[in-house]
Design an enzyme around this catalytic site. Sequence first.
Site, PDB file in Angstrom:
ATOM      1  N   LYS A  33      12.525  -0.039 -13.285  1.00  0.00           N
ATOM      2  CA  LYS A  33      13.783   0.102 -14.031  1.00  0.00           C
ATOM      3  C   LYS A  33      14.393  -1.257 -14.379  1.00  0.00           C
ATOM      4  O   LYS A  33      14.880  -1.461 -15.502  1.00  0.00           O
ATOM      5  CB  LYS A  33      14.761   0.944 -13.199  1.00  0.00           C
ATOM      6  CG  LYS A  33      16.037   1.320 -13.894  1.00  0.00           C
ATOM      7  CD  LYS A  33      16.684   2.523 -13.218  1.00  0.00           C
ATOM      8  CE  LYS A  33      16.945   2.263 -11.733  1.00  0.00           C
ATOM      9  NZ  LYS A  33      18.104   1.349 -11.549  1.00  0.00           N
ATOM     10  N   ARG A  54      24.580   8.718  -9.506  1.00  0.00           N
ATOM     11  CA  ARG A  54      23.589   8.793  -8.436  1.00  0.00           C
ATOM     12  C   ARG A  54      23.531  10.165  -7.774  1.00  0.00           C
ATOM     13  O   ARG A  54      22.628  10.417  -6.982  1.00  0.00           O
ATOM     14  CB  ARG A  54      23.892   7.740  -7.360  1.00  0.00           C
ATOM     15  CG  ARG A  54      23.692   6.308  -7.810  1.00  0.00           C
ATOM     16  CD  ARG A  54      23.956   5.341  -6.682  1.00  0.00           C
ATOM     17  NE  ARG A  54      23.772   3.964  -7.098  1.00  0.00           N
ATOM     18  CZ  ARG A  54      22.618   3.318  -7.086  1.00  0.00           C
ATOM     19  NH1 ARG A  54      21.533   3.950  -6.657  1.00  0.00           N
ATOM     20  NH2 ARG A  54      22.522   2.063  -7.475  1.00  0.00           N
ATOM     21  N   ARG A  97       4.186  -5.016  -1.438  1.00  0.00           N
ATOM     22  CA  ARG A  97       5.088  -6.144  -1.697  1.00  0.00           C
ATOM     23  C   ARG A  97       5.214  -7.041  -0.469  1.00  0.00           C
ATOM     24  O   ARG A  97       5.271  -6.561   0.663  1.00  0.00           O
ATOM     25  CB  ARG A  97       6.468  -5.630  -2.121  1.00  0.00           C
ATOM     26  CG  ARG A  97       6.498  -5.093  -3.524  1.00  0.00           C
ATOM     27  CD  ARG A  97       7.899  -4.858  -4.016  1.00  0.00           C
ATOM     28  NE  ARG A  97       8.586  -3.791  -3.302  1.00  0.00           N
ATOM     29  CZ  ARG A  97       9.510  -3.013  -3.846  1.00  0.00           C
ATOM     30  NH1 ARG A  97       9.860  -3.200  -5.100  1.00  0.00           N
ATOM     31  NH2 ARG A  97      10.095  -2.066  -3.151  1.00  0.00           N
ATOM     32  N   ARG A 148       8.642  -6.620   4.463  1.00  0.00           N
ATOM     33  CA  ARG A 148       9.976  -6.143   4.829  1.00  0.00           C
ATOM     34  C   ARG A 148       9.930  -4.710   5.335  1.00  0.00           C
ATOM     35  O   ARG A 148       9.096  -3.900   4.922  1.00  0.00           O
ATOM     36  CB  ARG A 148      10.909  -6.236   3.619  1.00  0.00           C
ATOM     37  CG  ARG A 148      11.111  -7.651   3.106  1.00  0.00           C
ATOM     38  CD  ARG A 148      12.037  -7.682   1.907  1.00  0.00           C
ATOM     39  NE  ARG A 148      11.536  -6.867   0.799  1.00  0.00           N
ATOM     40  CZ  ARG A 148      12.127  -6.786  -0.397  1.00  0.00           C
ATOM     41  NH1 ARG A 148      13.252  -7.439  -0.608  1.00  0.00           N
ATOM     42  NH2 ARG A 148      11.608  -6.040  -1.348  1.00  0.00           N
ATOM     43  N   ARG A 205      13.273   7.314   0.911  1.00  0.00           N
ATOM     44  CA  ARG A 205      14.102   7.007  -0.257  1.00  0.00           C
ATOM     45  C   ARG A 205      13.719   7.874  -1.446  1.00  0.00           C
ATOM     46  O   ARG A 205      14.575   8.322  -2.214  1.00  0.00           O
ATOM     47  CB  ARG A 205      13.992   5.517  -0.627  1.00  0.00           C
ATOM     48  CG  ARG A 205      14.612   4.573   0.384  1.00  0.00           C
ATOM     49  CD  ARG A 205      14.932   3.220  -0.214  1.00  0.00           C
ATOM     50  NE  ARG A 205      13.763   2.541  -0.760  1.00  0.00           N
ATOM     51  CZ  ARG A 205      12.935   1.775  -0.061  1.00  0.00           C
ATOM     52  NH1 ARG A 205      13.135   1.583   1.238  1.00  0.00           N
ATOM     53  NH2 ARG A 205      11.911   1.169  -0.631  1.00  0.00           N
TER      54      ARG A 205
END
Length: 260
Positions: free
Chosen positions: A68, A144, A179, A207, A218
Amino acid sequence: KASAACAAVLCCGGALAAAAAAATRRGAVAANGAAQRRVEVARAARGGARGGGDAPLVVIAGPPAAGKGTQCEKIKAKYGYVHISTGDILRENVKNGTELGLKAKGYMDSGALVPSELIVDLVKDRLSQPDVKEKGCLLDGFPRAPDQAQAMVDAGLNVQRFLLIKVPDDTLVERGCGRRLDPETGEIYHLKFRPPPEDVVDRLVHRSDDQEDKIRARLDAYHSQIDGILPFFKDAVVELDGTGKPDDVFELVTGGLDSI
């Protein structure tokens, strides 16, 4: 005498025809004028819902790691829309000590969620600013939740396009799990799609937010909310396949925006 009478009839007929043609033209002009006024009224209504102006209101949404942010940058560069996120609006109003900012700060300081109605008031206030009226708005990450979508509708905010980037969950998990963060530079790499230089590999950090269980949690939260949001904007939704390269996805974006 017969010839004179005939000429008089022809003259009279010509005058009547000319009068009828003129009346038809006046009617067409009046109809066009009325149609134009209806268009102007509609535009004013749409502009009023955004705080004024004719510029479009575009919402962009998508799950975590759907790309996004990349598409927002491309949209800003091509269309010149003002990029707005609710986080930025909150921080700016709190920093400037506005009436709405002080209300929001009270909730934030107590650890409570800022109510949707107050968030919408902040968004509506931002949409009334001259830069948005002139250039249009790219609203990022809002609404949201379904109650925020309902509050937007109740506030009369008219969304011209709701861009929805869609990517399969397994693809998003692969993007997220790969990542790695360079703690010294803040640079983000990906083991598959953007491999790091060999000299920094040993110091890279994986992370906790990029672990599979966190990513799937999520995604579950995102799906539970977006399914309740879309019905409010069903006439404006443009679904985009986000699995391609950024430029390919942007072609789909432009297809949705150029038709506004």
